[in-house]
Design an enzyme around this catalytic site. Sequence first.
Site: not given
Length: 548
Positions: A37, A262, A272
């Site tokens: 994204e 992850r 982020k």
Amino acid sequence: MSESSPAKTMHFIREIIAEDRRSGKYDGKVVTRFPPEPNGYLHIGHAKAICLDFGMAMENGATCHLRMDDTNPVKEDIEYTQAIQEDVRWLGFDWGEHFFYASDYFDTMYELACTLIRDGNAYVCALTAEQWKEYRGTPTEPGRESPCRNRPPEESLALFERMRKGEIPDGELVLRAKIDMASPNLHMRDPVLYRILHAAHPHTGDKWCIYPMYDFAHPIEDAIEQVTHSLCTLEFEVHRPLYDWVIAACKIFPSRQIEFARLSLTYTVMSKRKLLELVQGRYVNGWDDPRMPTLSGMRRRGIPPAAIREFCERIGVTKYDSLTDVALLEHCVRDELNHSAQRVMAVLEPLRLVIENPEDLPAAVFGPVNPENPEAGEREIPFEAELFIERGDFEEVPPPKYFRLSPGASVRLRYAGFFTCTRFDKEADGRVSAVYGRFTPMTEKVKVKATIHWVPATAAKPVEVRLYDRLFSVPEPDGDKEVDFKTYLNPDSLKTVTAMAESSLLEALPGDVFQFERLGYFAADPDSMPGAPVFNRTVTLKDSWKVS
Ligand code: ATP
Ligand code: MG
């Protein structure tokens, strides 16, 4: 990559893809994608996903697409889109022609949404956010059906069209899938597919004021690109039934979503949102601050992309979340730089050393450019009767097991010979200002237990060195939800000094990485000016990674 690279180990995703190729699923084809994204810079966690997505494609002679997953207009920015491409390329991967924007598929998504409505699989719902929570139920109690659920398709179609035309304010209506309000999986309880957002989009401008939700958009994006194996992190596992529902209801290409754990690293925050907070709050000097776990920060710090790829291979791919020791990453960095970095001597905290028998001195000495690579040859280092040594390499009163300089003690001066300290000077404040002694050439034998580095006092040049340390002082800065992660910022994560270094360093170009002997690896920063380089400490030489 270095010779110690382990052979590629089998993991469940390699196995799934190998099996699908054997059985002829998808006609033996493989297509993967990396779908960031564009709302921030890529970090080392993304590197794990990139190495996996591109790695699986490359191993199978297939392609991996780079797709901007730009379905949310509000947080996204062109700056990020460009940085993402630069970082993926820097990591060593190439998407060829296959660069896409999810927003380019908005027309198809809209059409498919209309099809779902016509087929009775979606409806426009007018519940308020408050009611929505109430109707949704809890993990242990089923939800309740919205009064809009049985609205005739023509009515929903007309409302959806009005939503698209901008006739309805934000939040007033949504398009929902008609699935199962009693499903134990909350994501299947008539999830939202489209919402109204009167916001311009960086890529599509003002064309849309309704935007698709991730769970609806992602399977369609994958289908349009005929992605066979859609790899994502574990938190999407509970979304998979919805991913598969969208494929079945829209009758589109059946990509397979596969989840993996992850990457989480000690002494690091990775989200982020938190990284943006550090940038906006000026806790660091931008996304590419060398202390950031971003790829741009790591590049600036001097970490070679090969070290990151090696690290990603070593951590492997599993289904279980775990915390990886940042020391393993540092180990991979040292391993790589040991092979590639030129050696130089530099003194970070200079102390004058005066040789009192200057008649016996060589004019210059020679050291290897890189002992790991004899072909790189030798460098010449001028030798002088006055040198600088590291302040920490002299002790007026040596503690036990201290083998470097002290009054009466001898050491080897790297590449040059031996030095025996006879006396020293002290300032009024007690600080040692110079050490004096005798030089003995290499050809004679002097028993010493330590070698120290040095630079010639007049031939050496000053250079700015930024000594970076870990950004956080605890292993899990965001481990405790009650405590702000910024509480754990390491106040000593950056210290700037003026070092004295071999003059060849003045020619360093941004990105060049050197080993400062005995000290660590240092990379020339983009802030460097011609003749006035600035160095970032990439990593020290001390390896705390325990090979298990
Ligand atoms: P963050 O949680 O840091 O905000 P994100 O998941 O929102 O990251 P995306 O841009 O959506 O960021 O991520 C793109 C891809 O990278 C996704 O497939 C995601 O699963 C993967 N990814 C993100 N963070 C990690 C991580 N820490 N380890 C492995 N893969 C990750
Ligand atoms: Mg995301």
